[in-house]
Scaffold this active site. Sequence first.
Site, PDB file in Angstrom:
ATOM      1  N   GLY A  47       0.852  -1.182   0.000  1.00 52.89           N
ATOM      2  CA  GLY A  47       0.000   0.000   0.000  1.00 52.89           C
ATOM      3  C   GLY A  47       0.885   1.227   0.000  1.00 52.89           C
ATOM      4  CG  MET A  49       4.875   6.530   1.680  1.00 53.99           C
ATOM      5  SD  MET A  49       5.766   8.069   1.426  1.00 53.99           S
ATOM      6  CE  MET A  49       5.932   8.618   3.112  1.00 53.99           C
ATOM      7  CG  ASP A 124       7.502  -2.762   8.321  1.00 55.54           C
ATOM      8  OD1 ASP A 124       6.585  -2.842   7.480  1.00 55.54           O
ATOM      9  OD2 ASP A 124       7.655  -1.769   9.065  1.00 55.54           O
ATOM     10  CD  GLU A 125       9.295   0.832   5.867  1.00 53.34           C
ATOM     11  OE1 GLU A 125       8.954   0.875   4.666  1.00 53.34           O
ATOM     12  OE2 GLU A 125       8.917   1.660   6.705  1.00 53.34           O
ATOM     13  CB  ALA A 126       9.403  -6.222   2.039  1.00 54.81           C
TER      14      ALA A 126
END
Length: 238
Positions: A47, A49, A124-126
């Site tokens: 998705g 930010m 996370d932040e992949a």
Amino acid sequence: MTDDAAAAPTCLARPLPGPDENGIGCAAARGVDGRPLHAAALKFFWGPMDCGKSTMALQMNYNHARQGRRGLVTTRIDRSLGPQVTSRIGLAHSAVEVTDSLDLRTLVRDTWAEGVRVDYLICDEASFYNVEHVEQMAELVDGYDVDVYAFGLATDFRSCLFPAAQRLFELADEVARIQIEVLCWCGREGLLNARVVDGRVVREGAQVVIGDTADTADVRYQVLCRRHYRSGDLGPRS
Ligand SMILES: [Zn+2]
């Protein structure tokens, strides 16, 4: 033939019983290669930010931990710039920082070697990871039976896929757009992440530049609908 296989020989030959049948299920169902048919999975949640990806990542970690499962949380370039996952609504969790040289398989093996179980990874932040890390995620699922739940942006400020996000779309068992809506200033659904420098939308530059969503930052990001991303219109407040 193992006892397990002897106990459930028909699992290979017919569909699993549904909830209306005998309700037993068939946890031991295995493919012809001997590996579980319904085992670990690679899932990518994406998705723009501000849509709550890190919040959802930490919630998922919490849910699994509550079921007695053990997992590791990894991140790269979290907004806190520290080895932790932080969310905009104030949640935080320690995390392993993913570097170019980090091998996620080695991370799991080393953790196992310390006698600590790893049932799943929360990545996370992949989208900031390398493509190689995504290949490692797939191998952890297929070869190690570790669930991998990746969270990240799909596209960069140019509206082009991040390489790691592209690979996740290609390889993941399941891809889901996070359904928490972020709105553009016009009220339409926010889709794209615009990079704003000196009050203007820029479309060239390095793929990853750390900024913030605060209005005062030198480099900031603003979520826009496609219409206003394409026209570069940041709205009346900018
Ligand atoms: Zn708009």
